[in-house]
Design a protein around this motif. Sequence first.
Motif, mmCIF file in Angstrom:
data_model
loop_
_atom_site.group_PDB
_atom_site.id
_atom_site.type_symbol
_atom_site.label_atom_id
_atom_site.label_comp_id
_atom_site.label_asym_id
_atom_site.label_seq_id
_atom_site.Cartn_x
_atom_site.Cartn_y
_atom_site.Cartn_z
ATOM 1 N N GLU A 18 7.755 9.279 3.229
ATOM 2 C CA GLU A 18 6.402 8.942 3.664
ATOM 3 C C GLU A 18 5.906 9.925 4.719
ATOM 4 O O GLU A 18 4.754 10.346 4.701
ATOM 5 C CB GLU A 18 6.372 7.510 4.215
ATOM 6 C CG GLU A 18 6.611 6.456 3.177
ATOM 7 C CD GLU A 18 6.751 5.085 3.810
ATOM 8 O OE1 GLU A 18 6.509 4.949 5.032
ATOM 9 O OE2 GLU A 18 7.113 4.148 3.078
ATOM 10 N N TRP A 19 6.786 10.271 5.641
ATOM 11 C CA TRP A 19 6.420 11.238 6.666
ATOM 12 C C TRP A 19 6.063 12.572 6.024
ATOM 13 O O TRP A 19 5.089 13.217 6.407
ATOM 14 C CB TRP A 19 7.581 11.426 7.643
ATOM 15 C CG TRP A 19 7.318 12.513 8.636
ATOM 16 C CD1 TRP A 19 6.589 12.401 9.773
ATOM 17 C CD2 TRP A 19 7.750 13.865 8.552
ATOM 18 N NE1 TRP A 19 6.538 13.601 10.427
ATOM 19 C CE2 TRP A 19 7.254 14.535 9.686
ATOM 20 C CE3 TRP A 19 8.505 14.582 7.643
ATOM 21 C CZ2 TRP A 19 7.488 15.876 9.924
ATOM 22 C CZ3 TRP A 19 8.735 15.923 7.884
ATOM 23 C CH2 TRP A 19 8.235 16.547 9.005
ATOM 24 N N GLN B 4 4.951 13.160 2.996
ATOM 25 C CA GLN B 4 3.682 13.052 2.268
ATOM 26 C C GLN B 4 2.494 13.095 3.235
ATOM 27 O O GLN B 4 1.488 13.754 2.962
ATOM 28 C CB GLN B 4 3.643 11.764 1.438
ATOM 29 C CG GLN B 4 4.635 11.732 0.299
ATOM 30 C CD GLN B 4 4.393 12.810 -0.734
ATOM 31 O OE1 GLN B 4 3.268 13.227 -0.956
ATOM 32 N NE2 GLN B 4 5.469 13.275 -1.341
ATOM 33 N N SER B 5 2.602 12.408 4.352
ATOM 34 C CA SER B 5 1.499 12.430 5.317
ATOM 35 C C SER B 5 1.338 13.825 5.927
ATOM 36 O O SER B 5 0.220 14.294 6.142
ATOM 37 C CB SER B 5 1.716 11.396 6.412
ATOM 38 O OG SER B 5 2.847 11.716 7.192
#
Length: 60
Positions: A3-4, A6-7
């Motif tokens: 997730e990190w 992707q952000s």
Amino acid sequence: MNEWWQSKKKKTEKKKKHNKYSLFELFQDVLCWLPELILLPFRLIFWLFRGVGRLIADLS
């Protein structure tokens, strides 16, 4: 972690600017470089004769 990543990827993609090289800019570059390309052979010949002349002058 995914997730990190992707952000982080989205943030960097937003920061990138998609500058396209336009036809007008290409035309401007060609107009700027054309005189240089035309004069380059004459400059090379001049430098060649100048160098040969200096070599002959130094040998004399």
